[in-house]
Each structure stands twice: as C-alpha cells, then as structure tokens.
Design a protein around this motif. Sequence first.
Motif, PDB file in Angstrom:
ATOM      1  N   GLY A 161      52.245  37.124  42.813  1.00 20.69           N
ATOM      2  CA  GLY A 161      51.298  36.654  43.778  1.00 20.69           C
ATOM      3  C   GLY A 161      50.308  37.654  44.289  1.00 20.69           C
ATOM      4  O   GLY A 161      49.318  37.499  44.852  1.00 20.69           O
TER       5      GLY A 161
ATOM      6  N   ALA B  23      48.269  39.473  42.477  1.00 18.31           N
ATOM      7  CA  ALA B  23      47.348  39.103  41.522  1.00 18.31           C
ATOM      8  C   ALA B  23      46.311  38.237  42.218  1.00 18.31           C
ATOM      9  O   ALA B  23      45.236  38.310  42.400  1.00 18.31           O
ATOM     10  CB  ALA B  23      47.396  38.942  40.101  1.00 18.31           C
ATOM     11  N   THR B  24      47.062  37.178  42.664  1.00 17.31           N
ATOM     12  CA  THR B  24      46.497  36.067  43.423  1.00 17.31           C
ATOM     13  C   THR B  24      45.500  36.518  44.761  1.00 17.31           C
ATOM     14  O   THR B  24      44.327  36.361  45.017  1.00 17.31           O
ATOM     15  CB  THR B  24      47.302  34.850  43.833  1.00 17.31           C
ATOM     16  OG1 THR B  24      47.911  34.372  42.494  1.00 17.31           O
ATOM     17  CG2 THR B  24      46.626  33.879  44.448  1.00 17.31           C
ATOM     18  N   LEU B  25      46.355  37.403  45.440  1.00 13.85           N
ATOM     19  CA  LEU B  25      45.658  38.069  46.726  1.00 13.85           C
ATOM     20  C   LEU B  25      44.782  38.779  46.240  1.00 13.85           C
ATOM     21  O   LEU B  25      43.519  38.872  47.049  1.00 13.85           O
ATOM     22  CB  LEU B  25      46.990  38.901  47.453  1.00 13.85           C
ATOM     23  CG  LEU B  25      46.366  39.715  48.547  1.00 13.85           C
ATOM     24  CD1 LEU B  25      45.974  38.720  49.570  1.00 13.85           C
ATOM     25  CD2 LEU B  25      47.510  40.551  49.344  1.00 13.85           C
ATOM     26  N   THR B  26      44.733  39.565  45.172  1.00 14.47           N
ATOM     27  CA  THR B  26      43.844  40.353  44.768  1.00 14.47           C
ATOM     28  C   THR B  26      42.589  39.662  44.285  1.00 14.47           C
ATOM     29  O   THR B  26      41.190  40.156  44.923  1.00 14.47           O
ATOM     30  CB  THR B  26      44.081  41.257  43.698  1.00 14.47           C
ATOM     31  OG1 THR B  26      45.198  42.055  43.735  1.00 14.47           O
ATOM     32  CG2 THR B  26      43.049  42.377  43.282  1.00 14.47           C
ATOM     33  N   ASN B  27      42.529  38.485  43.842  1.00 13.64           N
ATOM     34  CA  ASN B  27      41.497  37.603  43.244  1.00 13.64           C
ATOM     35  C   ASN B  27      40.733  37.261  44.464  1.00 13.64           C
ATOM     36  O   ASN B  27      39.414  37.023  44.694  1.00 13.64           O
ATOM     37  CB  ASN B  27      41.857  36.723  42.402  1.00 13.64           C
ATOM     38  CG  ASN B  27      42.407  37.276  41.051  1.00 13.64           C
ATOM     39  OD1 ASN B  27      41.511  38.186  40.668  1.00 13.64           O
ATOM     40  ND2 ASN B  27      43.368  36.850  40.315  1.00 13.64           N
ATOM     41  N   ILE B  28      41.620  36.552  45.376  1.00 12.33           N
ATOM     42  CA  ILE B  28      41.027  35.935  46.690  1.00 12.33           C
ATOM     43  C   ILE B  28      40.165  37.064  47.668  1.00 12.33           C
ATOM     44  O   ILE B  28      39.257  36.923  48.030  1.00 12.33           O
ATOM     45  CB  ILE B  28      42.120  35.518  47.718  1.00 12.33           C
ATOM     46  CG1 ILE B  28      42.944  34.310  46.737  1.00 12.33           C
ATOM     47  CG2 ILE B  28      41.827  35.321  48.856  1.00 12.33           C
ATOM     48  CD1 ILE B  28      44.137  33.754  47.659  1.00 12.33           C
TER      49      ILE B  28
END
Length: 209
Positions: free
Chosen positions: A86, A88-93
């Motif tokens: 998760g 990585a998802t936070l980083t992309n957001i």
Amino acid sequence: MPLVVVVLMLNLFPSLLKQATGIELASNYAIVVALVCGILICCLMNLGQAKTLMHAINTGAQGSMGAIMNTACAVGFGSVVKAVPGFATLTNIALNMPGSILFSEAVAVNLLAGATGSASGGMSIALEALGPKYMAMATQMGMDPGLLHRIASISSGGLDTLPHNGVVLTLLAVSNCTHKESYIDICITTCIIPLVSSLLLALIWGVFI
C-alpha cells in the motif's frame, strides 16, 4: 544550566572541533556529546546531594526505557509501513495529486507521520521515498528547494501525534493520565492546529510563490 550547556555544546562544539582539528563530527555523535556534558554539569552542581544522586540517576535511567521503547516501536512500525504494497499506492497518490507539489508534499508527509506515529520517522520515510522525485519536479519548475524542506519540516508535526505516538504514550504514562482524559487536548493543540496550518501554508505558497 545543564540545558544551556546542552544547547551550546550542540551548536558550538562541532564547529569548534572542525576548526581546531579538521574532524567533522556527525550529528548523532554531537548529540551524545552534548547530552553527556549536560549530565556531567548536573552531577557537578549536585555534589552536595551525593547520597541521593545515584538514586536519581538510576530512577532516570529506568524511566528512560519506556520512552526509548515507545519511540523504537513507532520507528519500527514506520519501516513496516514502507515495506507494505500500500505504500506504493500512497506514493503514487501523492505524486499525482493535482495542484502544487508543496501541497502534495504536505499531505504525503502528514499521512506518513500519522502512519508511523513519529514526526522524524514520517519525514525521513517521505524524503527518502519521494524526496528525489519532488526535487526533480521543483528543479524543472524553477522552485526553490528550500520551500520543499520547510513544508516537509512543518508538516511532520501534524498527524504525528495520533494516539499511538510514542511521545503521547510516554507523556500519559508519566502524568498518570489516560487517553480518554487527556487526548482531546493533545489532539487539538499538537495535531489539528498544526495539520491545518501546514496545509494552508503549503496551499498559499503553492499559489503565490
């Protein structure tokens, strides 16, 4: 006096040492040297109370263990957060958030500080993972990198004091209070107000600077 000695040693000793010997003292070693000097000054000032001095030192050492463990657990938890998918998802957001990169950085640092329960832990993880990308974006836009540093520093003091924060746990343990009794005051003064302030500052700087 011991506190004054700690501040002076922390700010003056590394530079004096470098000028005199050419040795550059790392910040973590400088902190240890400054604290040891403060402790020695405190002991010298209380030599007349030598009978109670060792008891006070032992009590202080025992009390420090709880604070050390709380902080270590928070930082360790932050390392786990960084390893989960998760993150990585936070980083992309954060990187793809519309608007100024200062605002997205403020959001990212606040979220990571909240997840880790540590201002230093959240900021270090955010800068390690996102810092190079934000730096590249700032250079491309012609933005002063100092603004990124200031926003990261201010934002780290927002969501870091959630209920699982090590300092909060230590404070409540030392004061013999519970989360139910005291956390609402802690939350307003050290969480909500700094969070709103950091986001507003990032938004204003992003628009006008």
